[in-house]
Design a protein around this motif. Structure first.
Motif, mmCIF file in Angstrom:
data_model
loop_
_atom_site.group_PDB
_atom_site.id
_atom_site.type_symbol
_atom_site.label_atom_id
_atom_site.label_comp_id
_atom_site.label_asym_id
_atom_site.label_seq_id
_atom_site.Cartn_x
_atom_site.Cartn_y
_atom_site.Cartn_z
ATOM 1 N N CYS A 121 0.956 -1.282 -0.070
ATOM 2 C CA CYS A 121 0.050 0.102 0.136
ATOM 3 C C CYS A 121 0.777 1.187 -0.078
ATOM 4 O O CYS A 121 0.458 2.368 -0.828
ATOM 5 C CB CYS A 121 -0.868 -0.066 1.223
ATOM 6 N N HIS A 126 -1.413 5.220 -6.082
ATOM 7 C CA HIS A 126 -2.826 5.793 -5.792
ATOM 8 C C HIS A 126 -3.313 5.903 -4.586
ATOM 9 O O HIS A 126 -4.541 6.153 -4.352
ATOM 10 C CB HIS A 126 -3.553 4.830 -6.879
ATOM 11 N N ASN A 127 -2.437 5.252 -3.562
ATOM 12 C CA ASN A 127 -2.881 5.072 -2.197
ATOM 13 C C ASN A 127 -2.087 6.137 -1.381
ATOM 14 O O ASN A 127 -0.713 5.976 -1.300
ATOM 15 C CB ASN A 127 -2.834 3.827 -1.577
ATOM 16 N N GLN A 172 -5.758 3.307 7.680
ATOM 17 C CA GLN A 172 -5.314 4.598 6.823
ATOM 18 C C GLN A 172 -5.198 3.997 5.274
ATOM 19 O O GLN A 172 -4.966 4.805 4.479
ATOM 20 C CB GLN A 172 -3.755 5.017 7.271
ATOM 21 N N CYS A 173 -5.079 2.926 4.970
ATOM 22 C CA CYS A 173 -5.073 2.305 3.796
ATOM 23 C C CYS A 173 -6.314 2.403 3.046
ATOM 24 O O CYS A 173 -6.401 2.332 1.620
ATOM 25 C CB CYS A 173 -4.446 0.995 3.521
ATOM 26 N N MET A 175 -9.668 4.396 1.297
ATOM 27 C CA MET A 175 -9.616 5.718 0.574
ATOM 28 C C MET A 175 -11.338 5.715 0.516
ATOM 29 O O MET A 175 -12.067 5.003 1.178
ATOM 30 C CB MET A 175 -9.053 5.497 -0.545
ATOM 31 N N ASN A 176 -11.747 6.789 0.031
ATOM 32 C CA ASN A 176 -13.017 7.226 -0.445
ATOM 33 C C ASN A 176 -13.745 7.618 0.767
ATOM 34 O O ASN A 176 -14.916 7.232 0.864
ATOM 35 C CB ASN A 176 -13.876 6.238 -1.177
ATOM 36 N N ASN A 255 -11.824 0.166 -1.964
ATOM 37 C CA ASN A 255 -10.936 1.329 -2.431
ATOM 38 C C ASN A 255 -11.431 1.473 -4.027
ATOM 39 O O ASN A 255 -11.588 2.499 -4.630
ATOM 40 C CB ASN A 255 -9.443 1.057 -2.380
#
Length: 339
Positions: A121, A126-127, A172-173, A175-176, A255
């Motif tokens: 990650c 993108h992360n 924390q990995c 998203m959105n 994600n």
């Protein structure tokens, strides 16, 4: 074929060489019994004794889960007749030092898998996640390696501390804007925990079926103590696949928005009521889960091209060899006595 029955009120019956699924007298599925390796029934569905017997003859297992994915029980054909493997398993289990060695290996592999997932990650452009707890997790893994035992409670304490560090980073990995309150279950009140628990239940069931095929006693584990009604050995092996397989899959689905908040429904009016997937959400999860398990794992050094299903089977074979090696003298004596 792994068949999942998620539609409530489904009736499962045998007709000739086929398994026929009906609801309200309407046909909703038709499958050749010879092509089915397992059936998973989630929630309220009925299965006839003829269907159960035919699945048994075909070597297919039938597992029962509640609608949220919690394992309730299973029906399986007779286990393999590998009595010497079971004798070896019991022999190693009773030897506190040999049993501890296996348990320690499981904990080290689990922590190592968590580090690998978080590293991936961190490297993903993108992360936005950055792996600031790497040193703390590596320290936990080294503590497990260095601890000579044989007190497994100390080992479990090291694993528990590592899990708390891992899940703080795992959150924390996501998203959105997805919120993860940390690992919580029974009940799972948020989408992330609901998916994690469902994935763990599916993989544990698959591992248990493979263990029985090889002739293990799934109830006797090395990291997890024997407990009434629990497949402790399946949960042992699950530890190595939680982070790299299930957690990785859940991150991917959330994600990439393969599943979102609209795919869940709360069972109750309270915020603390458990969440479960909707019909469409469950169908999406099962589809991505099966595709993922049949895809190259890409993480196991030297075996990156093996599918997750093949890698699980390989791990069971490795444990079989490990047990037979550790109790070789005992086995030779048992064979001589049997002869």
């Amino acid at each position: 074929m792994n068949l999942y029955i998620t539609e409530q009120g489904t009736s499962i019956r045998k007709q000739g060489n086929h398994l026929r699924l009906t609801k309200a007298d309407k046909l909703v599925g038709d499958y050749l019994i010879s092509e089915i390796s397992s059936v998973t029934i989630m929630g309220a569905a009925s299965i006839s004794s003829d269907a159960m017997a035919s699945l048994n003859d075909a070597g297919a297992s039938v597992a029962f889960l509640d609608r949220g994915g919690r394992f309730k029980g299973k029906y399986a054909s007779q286990s393999a007749k590998n009595v010497y493997l079971r004798l070896a398993q019991y022999d190693v289990f009773r030897d506190c030092h040999k049993s501890f060695e296996i348990a320690r290996g499981l904990v080290v592999s689990k922590i190592e898998g968590g580090i690998a997932l978080l590293n991936a990650c961190d490297k993903n452009p993108h992360n936005p996640f950055r792996f600031h707890t790497r040193e703390a997790l590596q320290k936990s893994m080294q503590s497990a390696i260095n601890y000579a035992g044989p007190d497994k409670n100390v080992l479990r304490g090291i694993e528990g501390n590592a899990a708390r560090i891992y899940f703080s980073s795992f959150a924390q990995c996501l998203m959105n804007g997805i919120h993860f309150p940390g690992r919580k279950f029974r009940p799972c009140t948020d989408p992330v925990n609901a998916l994690l628990s469902l994935g763990y239940a599916f993989i544990a069931k698959r591992i248990e079926a493979i263990l029985e095929t090889y002739g293990f006693d799934p109830a006797i584990g090395f990291l997890h103590e024997p407990e009434y009604g629990r497949s402790s050995l399946a949960y042992d092996i699950l530890e190595e696949f939680r982070y790299p397989l299930v957690d990785r899959l859940v991150l991917k689905m959330l994600n990439r928005k393969f599943i979102d908040a609209t795919d869940f429904v709360r069972k109750g009016d309270s915020e603390n009521s458990p969440l479960q997937l909707t019909r469409d959400g469950m169908a999406a999860f099962i589809r991505h889960y099966e595709e993922f398990c049949d895809s190259p794992n890409r993480v196991a050094l030297g075996n990156e091209n093996l599918t997750w299903n093949s890698l699980i089977r390989l791990r069971v074979e490795d444990l079989r060899r490990q047990l037979l090696d550790k109790s070789g003298t005992f086995l030779e004596k048992a064979k001589q006595e049997a002869a």
